[in-house]
Design a protein around this motif. Structure first.
Motif, PDB file in Angstrom:
ATOM      1  N   GLY A  39      -5.904   2.868 -11.142  1.00 11.24           N
ATOM      2  CA  GLY A  39      -7.229   2.477 -11.619  1.00 11.24           C
ATOM      3  C   GLY A  39      -7.495   1.006 -11.395  1.00 11.24           C
ATOM      4  N   ASP A  40      -8.523   0.535 -12.101  1.00 10.52           N
ATOM      5  CA  ASP A  40      -9.009  -0.840 -11.955  1.00 10.52           C
ATOM      6  C   ASP A  40      -8.357  -1.709 -13.040  1.00 10.52           C
ATOM      7  N   VAL A  41      -7.585  -2.681 -12.620  1.00  9.66           N
ATOM      8  CA  VAL A  41      -6.821  -3.507 -13.562  1.00  9.66           C
ATOM      9  C   VAL A  41      -7.740  -4.278 -14.518  1.00  9.66           C
ATOM     10  N   THR A  42      -8.985  -4.526 -14.115  1.00  7.63           N
ATOM     11  CA  THR A  42      -9.898  -5.290 -14.981  1.00  7.63           C
ATOM     12  C   THR A  42     -10.300  -4.497 -16.225  1.00  7.63           C
ATOM     13  N   ASN A  51      -3.427 -11.502 -11.535  1.00 10.09           N
ATOM     14  CA  ASN A  51      -4.366 -11.618 -10.418  1.00 10.09           C
ATOM     15  C   ASN A  51      -3.597 -11.949  -9.139  1.00 10.09           C
ATOM     16  N   ALA A  52      -3.843 -11.170  -8.082  1.00 13.38           N
ATOM     17  CA  ALA A  52      -3.299 -11.486  -6.754  1.00 13.38           C
ATOM     18  C   ALA A  52      -4.249 -12.482  -6.101  1.00 13.38           C
ATOM     19  N   ALA A  53      -4.004 -13.762  -6.372  1.00 10.46           N
ATOM     20  CA  ALA A  53      -4.933 -14.821  -5.992  1.00 10.46           C
ATOM     21  C   ALA A  53      -4.524 -15.451  -4.663  1.00 10.46           C
ATOM     22  N   ASN A  54      -5.262 -16.475  -4.259  1.00 15.08           N
ATOM     23  CA  ASN A  54      -4.834 -17.334  -3.136  1.00 15.08           C
ATOM     24  C   ASN A  54      -4.562 -18.722  -3.690  1.00 15.08           C
ATOM     25  N   GLY A  55      -4.005 -19.586  -2.863  1.00 20.90           N
ATOM     26  CA  GLY A  55      -3.536 -20.893  -3.314  1.00 20.90           C
ATOM     27  C   GLY A  55      -4.585 -21.781  -3.965  1.00 20.90           C
ATOM     28  N   GLY A  59     -10.902 -17.952  -6.488  1.00 24.32           N
ATOM     29  CA  GLY A  59     -11.516 -16.650  -6.261  1.00 24.32           C
ATOM     30  C   GLY A  59     -11.416 -16.196  -4.824  1.00 24.32           C
ATOM     31  N   GLY A  60     -11.794 -14.946  -4.591  1.00 24.53           N
ATOM     32  CA  GLY A  60     -11.707 -14.353  -3.264  1.00 24.53           C
ATOM     33  C   GLY A  60     -12.157 -12.911  -3.323  1.00 24.53           C
ATOM     34  N   GLY A  61     -11.636 -12.086  -2.429  1.00 23.67           N
ATOM     35  CA  GLY A  61     -12.005 -10.669  -2.418  1.00 23.67           C
ATOM     36  C   GLY A  61     -10.992  -9.844  -3.187  1.00 23.67           C
ATOM     37  N   GLY A  62     -10.958  -8.539  -2.908  1.00 21.15           N
ATOM     38  CA  GLY A  62      -9.967  -7.647  -3.504  1.00 21.15           C
ATOM     39  C   GLY A  62      -9.918  -7.729  -5.026  1.00 21.15           C
ATOM     40  N   VAL A  63      -8.724  -7.673  -5.551  1.00 17.77           N
ATOM     41  CA  VAL A  63      -8.556  -7.668  -7.003  1.00 17.77           C
ATOM     42  C   VAL A  63      -8.967  -9.025  -7.589  1.00 17.77           C
ATOM     43  N   ASP A  64      -8.781 -10.079  -6.837  1.00 17.54           N
ATOM     44  CA  ASP A  64      -9.185 -11.434  -7.247  1.00 17.54           C
ATOM     45  C   ASP A  64     -10.700 -11.474  -7.520  1.00 17.54           C
ATOM     46  N   GLY A  65     -11.476 -10.947  -6.580  1.00 13.63           N
ATOM     47  CA  GLY A  65     -12.933 -10.898  -6.754  1.00 13.63           C
ATOM     48  C   GLY A  65     -13.317 -10.064  -7.963  1.00 13.63           C
ATOM     49  N   PRO A 145      -1.239  -5.671 -10.507  1.00 18.01           N
ATOM     50  CA  PRO A 145      -1.692  -4.973  -9.302  1.00 18.01           C
ATOM     51  C   PRO A 145      -0.606  -5.138  -8.229  1.00 18.01           C
ATOM     52  N   SER A 146      -0.816  -4.544  -7.069  1.00 17.90           N
ATOM     53  CA  SER A 146       0.186  -4.601  -5.997  1.00 17.90           C
ATOM     54  C   SER A 146       0.016  -5.895  -5.201  1.00 17.90           C
ATOM     55  N   ILE A 147       0.677  -6.951  -5.697  1.00 21.14           N
ATOM     56  CA  ILE A 147       0.534  -8.288  -5.131  1.00 21.14           C
ATOM     57  C   ILE A 147       0.881  -8.296  -3.638  1.00 21.14           C
ATOM     58  N   SER A 148       0.044  -8.927  -2.846  1.00 17.40           N
ATOM     59  CA  SER A 148       0.218  -9.090  -1.387  1.00 17.40           C
ATOM     60  C   SER A 148       0.053  -7.798  -0.581  1.00 17.40           C
ATOM     61  N   MET A 149      -0.127  -6.672  -1.256  1.00 16.49           N
ATOM     62  CA  MET A 149      -0.122  -5.392  -0.531  1.00 16.49           C
ATOM     63  C   MET A 149      -1.513  -4.964  -0.068  1.00 16.49           C
ATOM     64  N   GLY A 150      -2.489  -5.869  -0.178  1.00 17.89           N
ATOM     65  CA  GLY A 150      -3.832  -5.617   0.342  1.00 17.89           C
ATOM     66  C   GLY A 150      -4.093  -6.494   1.549  1.00 17.89           C
ATOM     67  N   VAL A 151      -5.031  -7.415   1.408  1.00 17.76           N
ATOM     68  CA  VAL A 151      -5.407  -8.324   2.492  1.00 17.76           C
ATOM     69  C   VAL A 151      -4.202  -9.085   3.062  1.00 17.76           C
ATOM     70  N   TYR A 152      -3.238  -9.403   2.222  1.00  8.44           N
ATOM     71  CA  TYR A 152      -2.084 -10.191   2.662  1.00  8.44           C
ATOM     72  C   TYR A 152      -1.050  -9.374   3.442  1.00  8.44           C
ATOM     73  N   GLY A 153      -1.282  -8.069   3.552  1.00  7.87           N
ATOM     74  CA  GLY A 153      -0.580  -7.259   4.542  1.00  7.87           C
ATOM     75  C   GLY A 153       0.874  -6.881   4.289  1.00  7.87           C
ATOM     76  N   VAL A 185      -1.868   0.829  -9.583  1.00  8.93           N
ATOM     77  CA  VAL A 185      -2.134   1.109  -8.173  1.00  8.93           C
ATOM     78  C   VAL A 185      -3.606   1.477  -8.038  1.00  8.93           C
ATOM     79  N   PHE A 186      -4.172   1.122  -6.920  1.00  3.38           N
ATOM     80  CA  PHE A 186      -5.612   1.311  -6.735  1.00  3.38           C
ATOM     81  C   PHE A 186      -5.911   2.612  -5.997  1.00  3.38           C
ATOM     82  N   SER A 187      -5.063   2.987  -5.067  1.00  5.13           N
ATOM     83  CA  SER A 187      -5.328   4.180  -4.254  1.00  5.13           C
ATOM     84  C   SER A 187      -4.266   5.240  -4.511  1.00  5.13           C
TER      85      SER A 187
HETATM   86  N1  AR6 Z   1      -7.568  -3.159  -9.625  1.00  9.69           N
HETATM   87  C1  AR6 Z   1      -6.307  -2.919  -9.190  1.00  9.69           C
HETATM   88  N2  AR6 Z   1      -5.908  -3.057  -7.927  1.00  9.69           N
HETATM   89  C2  AR6 Z   1      -6.829  -3.464  -7.037  1.00  9.69           C
HETATM   90  C3  AR6 Z   1      -8.175  -3.741  -7.394  1.00  9.69           C
HETATM   91  C4  AR6 Z   1      -8.528  -3.575  -8.765  1.00  9.69           C
HETATM   92  N3  AR6 Z   1      -9.769  -3.816  -9.206  1.00  9.69           N
HETATM   93  N4  AR6 Z   1      -8.841  -4.128  -6.268  1.00  9.69           N
HETATM   94  C5  AR6 Z   1      -7.954  -4.092  -5.256  1.00  9.69           C
HETATM   95  N5  AR6 Z   1      -6.745  -3.682  -5.700  1.00  9.69           N
HETATM   96  P1  AR6 Z   1      -5.637  -7.723  -2.531  1.00  9.69           P
HETATM   97  P2  AR6 Z   1      -3.478  -9.570  -1.713  1.00  9.69           P
HETATM   98  C6  AR6 Z   1      -5.476  -3.491  -4.971  1.00  9.69           C
HETATM   99  O1  AR6 Z   1      -6.176  -7.730  -1.153  1.00  9.69           O
HETATM  100  O2  AR6 Z   1      -3.009  -8.615  -0.679  1.00  9.69           O
HETATM  101  C7  AR6 Z   1      -8.027 -12.092  -2.131  1.00  9.69           C
HETATM  102  O3  AR6 Z   1      -9.132 -12.426  -1.368  1.00  9.69           O
HETATM  103  C8  AR6 Z   1      -5.546  -3.367  -3.472  1.00  9.69           C
HETATM  104  O4  AR6 Z   1      -5.871  -2.030  -3.103  1.00  9.69           O
HETATM  105  O5  AR6 Z   1      -6.598  -7.832  -3.653  1.00  9.69           O
HETATM  106  O6  AR6 Z   1      -2.456 -10.235  -2.577  1.00  9.69           O
HETATM  107  C9  AR6 Z   1      -7.318 -13.314  -2.711  1.00  9.69           C
HETATM  108  O7  AR6 Z   1      -8.244 -14.347  -3.009  1.00  9.69           O
HETATM  109  C10 AR6 Z   1      -4.126  -3.746  -3.068  1.00  9.69           C
HETATM  110  O8  AR6 Z   1      -3.240  -2.641  -3.203  1.00  9.69           O
HETATM  111  O9  AR6 Z   1      -4.543  -8.923  -2.741  1.00  9.69           O
HETATM  112  C11 AR6 Z   1      -6.401 -13.699  -1.590  1.00  9.69           C
HETATM  113  O10 AR6 Z   1      -7.067 -14.480  -0.636  1.00  9.69           O
HETATM  114  C12 AR6 Z   1      -3.739  -4.786  -4.114  1.00  9.69           C
HETATM  115  O11 AR6 Z   1      -4.701  -4.654  -5.163  1.00  9.69           O
HETATM  116  C13 AR6 Z   1      -5.992 -12.376  -0.998  1.00  9.69           C
HETATM  117  O12 AR6 Z   1      -7.048 -11.467  -1.309  1.00  9.69           O
HETATM  118  C14 AR6 Z   1      -3.756  -6.212  -3.600  1.00  9.69           C
HETATM  119  O13 AR6 Z   1      -4.793  -6.388  -2.661  1.00  9.69           O
HETATM  120  C15 AR6 Z   1      -4.729 -11.846  -1.640  1.00  9.69           C
HETATM  121  O14 AR6 Z   1      -4.320 -10.673  -0.972  1.00  9.69           O
END
Ligand code: AR6
Length: 205
Positions: A39-42, A51-55, A59-65, A145-153, A185-187
């Motif tokens: 589900g949604d961690v928020t 929060n899986a943030a950047n340096g 703010g940013g996209g994904g869970v950070d946004g 949340p799954s840190i680094s496992m989204g945009v950070y690859g 986990v989100f998916s």
């Molecule tokens: N709740 C739980 N998990 C989520 C949510 C949510 N609302 N939204 C996404 N996820 P990512 P990263 C999952 O990309 O890889 C940002 O722009 C998502 O499916 O959010 O650490 C930051 O500012 C994935 O499995 O974080 C950084 O620039 C996991 O959360 C950069 O992205 C992490 O995905 C960090 O990238």
């Protein structure tokens, strides 16, 4: 609390038992202290959500946004005072409009196959630093949340292994602390990755 612990997931047959090849038994209580939820961690009213943030911590996209949107502009205001965060480190703020009391912002590594060992070290450090901050403030519940496992690859299977083993080690070394660690986990694909790794790293007792 509708979020199932690992023990409950084993009882319901959600975690595949038979596939476990692990011979290390896990401390009994760990199965009650760790939960897995899709589900949604928020939405969680934990003492802290991570929060899986950047340096920049701005703010940013994904869970950070999602966290910044749900927490409101006061969160960004506090984040500005922190002056960023190193990769592998973590900093804590209040939760503002979130149901969670605090947000622990951590900066995961941007995955590079050529630097796999260093990425693994940094990802483990993220989980360690977040847990240390939570325990230092005597918090009882934390959701990751799954840190680094989204945009950070970060490759999900390797990332899930590091997540689970780092949390296991920490909780084993700190038995009286943290009554609930929630893995979010989100998916459903990520859910399956975690379920498979749980039966290895947290075998049923
Ligand atoms: N709740 C739980 N998990 C989520 C949510 C949510 N609302 N939204 C996404 N996820 P990512 P990263 C999952 O990309 O890889 C940002 O722009 C998502 O499916 O959010 O650490 C930051 O500012 C994935 O499995 O974080 C950084 O620039 C996991 O959360 C950069 O992205 C992490 O995905 C960090 O990238």
């Amino acid at each position: 609390n509708a979020i199932p612990t690992l023990r409950q997931l084993y009882k319901k047959g959600v975690i595949p038992v038979g596939s476990s090849t692990s011979r290390t038994s896990v401390q009994n209580t760990l199965l009650d202290r760790i939960s897995l939820w899709q589900g949604d961690v928020t939405k969680l009213d934990a003492d802290a959500i991570v929060n899986a943030a950047n340096g920049s911590l701005l703010g940013g996209g994904g869970v950070d946004g999602a966290i910044h949107r749900a927490a409101g502009p006061e969160l960004l205001k506090e984040c500005r005072t922190l002056r960023g965060c190193e990769t592998g480190d973590a900093k804590i703020t209040k939760g503002y409009r979130l149901p969670a009391k605090h947000v622990i912002h951590t900066v995961g590594p941007i995955y590079a196959k050529s630097q796999d060992d260093e990425c693994a070290r940094l990802l483990a450090s993220c989980y360690d630093k977040c847990l240390q901050l939570a325990v230092g403030l005597d918090l009882a519940t934390i959701a990751f949340p799954s840190i680094s496992m989204g945009v950070y690859g970060y490759p999900p299977k390797d990332g899930a292994k590091i997540t689970l083993s780092t949390i296991r080690n920490y909780l084993e070394l700190n038995p009286g602390k943290l009554s609930q660690v929630i893995l979010v986990v989100f998916s459903s694909k990520m859910m399956d990755v975690y379920l498979a790794q749980i039966s290895e790293i947290f075998p049923p007792d």
